[in-house]
Structure formats: structure tokens, C-alpha cells
Design a protein around this motif. Structure first.
Motif, PDB file in Angstrom:
ATOM      1  N   GLY A 107       4.722 -18.519  -4.797  1.00 28.05           N
ATOM      2  CA  GLY A 107       4.024 -18.540  -6.079  1.00 28.05           C
ATOM      3  C   GLY A 107       3.850 -17.224  -6.803  1.00 28.05           C
ATOM      4  O   GLY A 107       3.095 -17.169  -7.776  1.00 28.05           O
ATOM      5  N   PHE A 108       4.538 -16.166  -6.370  1.00 26.68           N
ATOM      6  CA  PHE A 108       4.393 -14.882  -7.050  1.00 26.68           C
ATOM      7  C   PHE A 108       5.422 -14.711  -8.159  1.00 26.68           C
ATOM      8  O   PHE A 108       6.607 -14.964  -7.963  1.00 26.68           O
ATOM      9  CB  PHE A 108       4.514 -13.716  -6.063  1.00 26.68           C
ATOM     10  N   ARG A 109       4.933 -14.298  -9.321  1.00 29.19           N
ATOM     11  CA  ARG A 109       5.811 -13.889 -10.411  1.00 29.19           C
ATOM     12  C   ARG A 109       6.222 -12.449 -10.152  1.00 29.19           C
ATOM     13  O   ARG A 109       5.551 -11.731  -9.423  1.00 29.19           O
ATOM     14  CB  ARG A 109       5.082 -13.979 -11.750  1.00 29.19           C
ATOM     15  N   GLN A 110       7.300 -12.039 -10.797  1.00 28.61           N
ATOM     16  CA  GLN A 110       7.838 -10.685 -10.602  1.00 28.61           C
ATOM     17  C   GLN A 110       7.990 -10.398  -9.109  1.00 28.61           C
ATOM     18  O   GLN A 110       7.500  -9.400  -8.584  1.00 28.61           O
ATOM     19  CB  GLN A 110       6.980  -9.644 -11.304  1.00 28.61           C
ATOM     20  N   SER A 111       8.681 -11.302  -8.451  1.00 31.57           N
ATOM     21  CA  SER A 111       8.743 -11.272  -6.990  1.00 31.57           C
ATOM     22  C   SER A 111       9.441 -10.024  -6.446  1.00 31.57           C
ATOM     23  O   SER A 111       9.065  -9.539  -5.379  1.00 31.57           O
ATOM     24  CB  SER A 111       9.417 -12.540  -6.468  1.00 31.57           C
ATOM     25  N   ARG A 112      10.419  -9.500  -7.150  1.00 38.97           N
ATOM     26  CA  ARG A 112      11.063  -8.255  -6.667  1.00 38.97           C
ATOM     27  C   ARG A 112      10.049  -7.109  -6.692  1.00 38.97           C
ATOM     28  O   ARG A 112       9.956  -6.337  -5.748  1.00 38.97           O
ATOM     29  CB  ARG A 112      12.282  -7.914  -7.504  1.00 38.97           C
ATOM     30  N   LEU A 113       9.293  -7.012  -7.783  1.00 36.90           N
ATOM     31  CA  LEU A 113       8.246  -5.997  -7.878  1.00 36.90           C
ATOM     32  C   LEU A 113       7.219  -6.189  -6.762  1.00 36.90           C
ATOM     33  O   LEU A 113       6.774  -5.214  -6.142  1.00 36.90           O
ATOM     34  CB  LEU A 113       7.559  -6.061  -9.238  1.00 36.90           C
ATOM     35  N   GLN A 114       6.856  -7.419  -6.479  1.00 41.11           N
ATOM     36  CA  GLN A 114       5.884  -7.700  -5.420  1.00 41.11           C
ATOM     37  C   GLN A 114       6.433  -7.280  -4.058  1.00 41.11           C
ATOM     38  O   GLN A 114       5.705  -6.723  -3.233  1.00 41.11           O
ATOM     39  CB  GLN A 114       5.517  -9.186  -5.408  1.00 41.11           C
ATOM     40  N   ALA A 115       7.719  -7.530  -3.823  1.00 44.99           N
ATOM     41  CA  ALA A 115       8.333  -7.134  -2.553  1.00 44.99           C
ATOM     42  C   ALA A 115       8.348  -5.613  -2.413  1.00 44.99           C
ATOM     43  O   ALA A 115       8.020  -5.074  -1.346  1.00 44.99           O
ATOM     44  CB  ALA A 115       9.748  -7.703  -2.456  1.00 44.99           C
ATOM     45  N   GLN A 116       8.712  -4.928  -3.475  1.00 46.02           N
ATOM     46  CA  GLN A 116       8.725  -3.467  -3.442  1.00 46.02           C
ATOM     47  C   GLN A 116       7.317  -2.909  -3.244  1.00 46.02           C
ATOM     48  O   GLN A 116       7.104  -2.004  -2.427  1.00 46.02           O
ATOM     49  CB  GLN A 116       9.339  -2.915  -4.734  1.00 46.02           C
ATOM     50  N   ALA A 117       6.371  -3.439  -4.003  1.00 44.58           N
ATOM     51  CA  ALA A 117       4.983  -2.973  -3.874  1.00 44.58           C
ATOM     52  C   ALA A 117       4.450  -3.235  -2.475  1.00 44.58           C
ATOM     53  O   ALA A 117       3.748  -2.390  -1.902  1.00 44.58           O
ATOM     54  CB  ALA A 117       4.099  -3.657  -4.919  1.00 44.58           C
ATOM     55  N   SER A 118       4.784  -4.386  -1.924  1.00 50.04           N
ATOM     56  CA  SER A 118       4.339  -4.720  -0.573  1.00 50.04           C
ATOM     57  C   SER A 118       4.852  -3.689   0.429  1.00 50.04           C
ATOM     58  O   SER A 118       4.082  -3.182   1.252  1.00 50.04           O
ATOM     59  CB  SER A 118       4.844  -6.119  -0.203  1.00 50.04           C
ATOM     60  N   ALA A 119       6.122  -3.365   0.351  1.00 52.28           N
ATOM     61  CA  ALA A 119       6.699  -2.392   1.279  1.00 52.28           C
ATOM     62  C   ALA A 119       6.027  -1.028   1.125  1.00 52.28           C
ATOM     63  O   ALA A 119       5.635  -0.401   2.118  1.00 52.28           O
ATOM     64  CB  ALA A 119       8.206  -2.278   1.054  1.00 52.28           C
ATOM     65  N   VAL A 120       5.863  -0.580  -0.106  1.00 48.33           N
ATOM     66  CA  VAL A 120       5.272   0.740  -0.349  1.00 48.33           C
ATOM     67  C   VAL A 120       3.814   0.788   0.107  1.00 48.33           C
ATOM     68  O   VAL A 120       3.392   1.723   0.789  1.00 48.33           O
ATOM     69  CB  VAL A 120       5.394   1.128  -1.842  1.00 48.33           C
ATOM     70  N   VAL A 121       3.031  -0.219  -0.257  1.00 48.75           N
ATOM     71  CA  VAL A 121       1.607  -0.224   0.099  1.00 48.75           C
ATOM     72  C   VAL A 121       1.434  -0.343   1.611  1.00 48.75           C
ATOM     73  O   VAL A 121       0.592   0.348   2.200  1.00 48.75           O
ATOM     74  CB  VAL A 121       0.852  -1.344  -0.646  1.00 48.75           C
ATOM     75  N   GLU A 122       2.205  -1.185   2.252  1.00 49.60           N
ATOM     76  CA  GLU A 122       2.058  -1.353   3.697  1.00 49.60           C
ATOM     77  C   GLU A 122       2.467  -0.088   4.453  1.00 49.60           C
ATOM     78  O   GLU A 122       1.741   0.360   5.353  1.00 49.60           O
ATOM     79  CB  GLU A 122       2.853  -2.564   4.174  1.00 49.60           C
ATOM     80  N   ILE A 123       3.608   0.502   4.087  1.00 47.70           N
ATOM     81  CA  ILE A 123       4.031   1.740   4.759  1.00 47.70           C
ATOM     82  C   ILE A 123       3.059   2.872   4.443  1.00 47.70           C
ATOM     83  O   ILE A 123       2.638   3.615   5.331  1.00 47.70           O
ATOM     84  CB  ILE A 123       5.471   2.124   4.358  1.00 47.70           C
ATOM     85  N   GLY A 124       2.682   2.992   3.175  1.00 48.68           N
ATOM     86  CA  GLY A 124       1.782   4.073   2.775  1.00 48.68           C
ATOM     87  C   GLY A 124       0.410   3.978   3.409  1.00 48.68           C
ATOM     88  O   GLY A 124      -0.097   4.964   3.963  1.00 48.68           O
ATOM     89  N   SER A 125      -0.200   2.796   3.356  1.00 46.56           N
ATOM     90  CA  SER A 125      -1.535   2.658   3.951  1.00 46.56           C
ATOM     91  C   SER A 125      -1.467   2.834   5.462  1.00 46.56           C
ATOM     92  O   SER A 125      -2.350   3.447   6.060  1.00 46.56           O
ATOM     93  CB  SER A 125      -2.165   1.315   3.588  1.00 46.56           C
ATOM     94  N   GLY A 126      -0.406   2.320   6.076  1.00 46.84           N
ATOM     95  CA  GLY A 126      -0.255   2.484   7.521  1.00 46.84           C
ATOM     96  C   GLY A 126      -0.099   3.939   7.918  1.00 46.84           C
ATOM     97  O   GLY A 126      -0.736   4.407   8.868  1.00 46.84           O
TER      98      GLY A 126
END
Length: 180
Positions: free
Chosen positions: A53-72
């Protein structure tokens, strides 16, 4: 432990230091692993985000990777601990609402137990602080936002971030199909 006790205080404080280090490593390492997995398979991750159900799914995938790696990475280093914890809480909040909540508690049924535990560990880490072996300690920031203030900041920012992302980018597929 005797040497630690005489140099650094009580055995209790040594236990707290170990707890902070273990929490940082476990939660941070888990987030890094998830982010790397998402980053290595961006087209598949984007397709999955679209399917839930996410719009702009490529952006969401990229943001997910960046936020997860960065916060970790920040958590492992003990840097900007309350903000890094907030990012984990936000990520887990989005995952709980968009995927896990309808499935009950147990992870074996895709339930919310896993994401709740990671988010809770992040709140606990924000409360106890990053410990002595951290960037925050080296910078003199480790005592400024801990305890109830650190936990409230991390939980509040995380939940607001999750709500904002969900409101902006997500539509419940069940509701769109007229089932919910």
C-alpha cells in the motif's frame, strides 16, 4: 569486576554499561542488517512496498535502506542516541501498522511481536543512554537526554515520524479494496 568497581563506581554501573553496549549492538546491528538487505534488493523491496500500500515505493525502499542503516550505525556507535532510537521506533511503527498489526501478536504468523520488541528496546536504550563506550560520551552528550526525557523524546519523535510517513505515503490495501 573489582578493578572496574574501584575505577568506575559500583558493579551496578558496570552492569548498566554492559547493558547499554549489548542493546546498542543488538538493535543497531539488526537495523543495519535489514537496511543492507533492503538496499541490495531495491527493485524487490520497492515492489513489496507497493504491494502493501505504499505510494512512491522506490522512494520508500531507498528511504528504508538509508534510515535503517543510518540509525543502526548511529546506535552501534552510540551517537545521537535518542534520535537514532527515534528512527528505529518510527520504522517499527510503520512496519507494525502497515504489515504486522492485522496478524496478531506472534511473529510466526507475521504478527507484531518482533517490531514491538525492537521499538521497546530502542525506548529503553534512549532511557538508559549509550554508556561510556560511545560517541555521545566522548562528545559530552550522553547525560543530556537520558532517563524519562530521552525515552519520551525518542518515543514521541518516532511515533510522530511513523504517523507522518503513513499519512503521507500509505493507504491500507484492505480499506482500498472495501474490506476494512
Amino acid at each position: 569486576m573489582t578493578q572496574w568497581r574501584t575505577k568506575h563506581g559500583s558493579e551496578s554501573s558496570a552492569g548498566r554499561e554492559v547493558a547499554a553496549l549489548l542493546l546498542r549492538a543488538a538493535v543497531g546491528g539488526t537495523m543495519i542488517a535489514h537496511g543492507v538487505k533492503h538496499g541490495r534488493s531495491l527493485p524487490g523491496t520497492a515492489g513489496w512496498f507497493r504491494s502493501i500500500g505504499f505510494r512512491q515505493s522506490r522512494l520508500q525502499a531507498q528511504a528504508s535502506a538509508v534510515v535503517e542503516i543510518g540509525s543502526g550505525a548511529l546506535l552501534v556507535a552510540g551517537a545521537a542516541t535518542p534520535l537514532a532510537a527515534a528512527a528505529v521506533i518510527g520504522t517499527m511503527g510503520v512496519a507494525a501498522r502497515s504489515v504486522h498489526a492485522p496478524n496478531g501478536f506472534f511473529i510466526t504468523s507475521e504478527g507484531w511481536e518482533y517490531v514491538a520488541n525492537l521499538a521497546t528496546a530502542a525506548v529503553a536504550l534512549a532511557a538508559i543512554g549509550p554508556g561510556r563506550l560511545s560517541v555521545d560520551r566522548a562528545a559530552g552528550l550522553d547525560r543530556r537526554l537520558t532517563g524519562a526525557k530521552g525515552a519520551a523524546l525518542a518515543a514521541g519523535l518516532g511515533l510522530v515520524g511513523a504517523a507522518t510517513q503513513l499519512a503521507t505515503f500509505w493507504r491500507d490495501p484492505a480499506a482500498r479494496a472495501g474490506r476494512g
